[in-house]
Design an enzyme around this catalytic site. Sequence first.
Site, PDB file in Angstrom:
ATOM      1  CD  GLU A   1       0.923   0.208   2.963  1.00 40.01           C
ATOM      2  OE1 GLU A   1       0.969   1.456   2.910  1.00 40.01           O
ATOM      3  OE2 GLU A   1       1.874  -0.475   3.378  1.00 40.01           O
TER       4      GLU A   1
ATOM      5  N   GLY B   1       6.964   0.434   3.122  1.00 40.02           N
ATOM      6  CA  GLY B   1       5.656   0.177   2.530  1.00 40.02           C
ATOM      7  C   GLY B   1       5.805  -0.060   1.031  1.00 40.02           C
ATOM      8  CD  GLU B   2       7.898   2.233  -2.361  1.00 42.55           C
ATOM      9  OE1 GLU B   2       8.923   1.954  -3.015  1.00 42.55           O
ATOM     10  OE2 GLU B   2       7.514   3.413  -2.182  1.00 42.55           O
ATOM     11  CB  ALA B   3       4.260  -4.057  -2.494  1.00 48.47           C
TER      12      ALA B   3
END
Length: 343
Positions: A166, A308-310
């Site tokens: 996310e 974050g951001e996978a």
Amino acid sequence: MSEEAAPKADLDEIRSLLTALPGPDTAARDAAREREGRLTKPPGALGRLEELAEWVAAWQGRTPPAIERPRVCVFAGNHGVAARGVSAYPVEVTAQMVANFQAGGAAVNQLCAAHDAELRVYEMALDHPTADFTQGPAMTEEECATAMAYGMMSVDEGLDILCLGEMGIGNSTSAAALSHALFGGDAADWTGPGTGVAGDAMARKIDAVDKAVTLHLSETRDAFDALRRLGGHELAAIAGAIIAARMGRIPVILDGYACTAAAAVLFRADPRALDHCVVGHLSAEPAHARLCKAIGMQPILDLGMRLGEASGAALALSVVKSAVACHAGMATFDEAGVSDKDA
């Protein structure tokens, strides 16, 4: 998530999906376990790689397993609670980072390229953030269900494995509130620095989490209702993607704290709901370890990451791909003409 493209759903429809979750393919799992015992190595010598290979085989329903079409999905959403100064960055950063993903300039772009994974980025109504959940529910039931259905649409037939993550300023506050509501404790137990807040900003963040859970907990009917009251569009989409992957028997790698909090909603609804998932890495966000323990998962990696951001899920993909490559490609003792330990 445009008005024209958004699928319509309600939370009762989504709740009903959890009553028909498919289980693992036990024949494929057993065949993988039997093959693992014949490979040219001492039993257990590859440690958790052996467990991961069996896990992929069980959910793909094939032995040997294969990872030829992995996908990394990043869902981006904005949170009304961010107006309370709970993040070190302004809300504009969410859209700016989406543009960075699209231009290929983020860490996750490099990790996907390094590991031959397709990257998909989904904007979740960035111009319509959730409501401030310290004042009322973050989403209506329709908004939450629609975001979950949108996440389901990200899962295509034929994927080998799915990595989820996310992007959203304020979503570590949402993750903390969700975790607090789902698993108890105190607000401070679940609230960390996120993007790097400290001092007064940290105090505001803890206070926001405490106020939100105090406001909503007595009215919350179940985990899905907690999601719509305390979550975000991107967290709901992650939960939806996890359900769709389960229905399609696709193994899932979860990213860090916010992603795991979204997944924990499903765990609280049904402890079996995450059997097809692993947590890719242990975030440096302090409460992530607590949350992983609550859902009974051991992260694959622990590298002190908190981006974050996978990014952690994409990095863990390399480990899972390595596990599958060893399992599928190694020779057995008979094939290699090597004497095993019982010879």
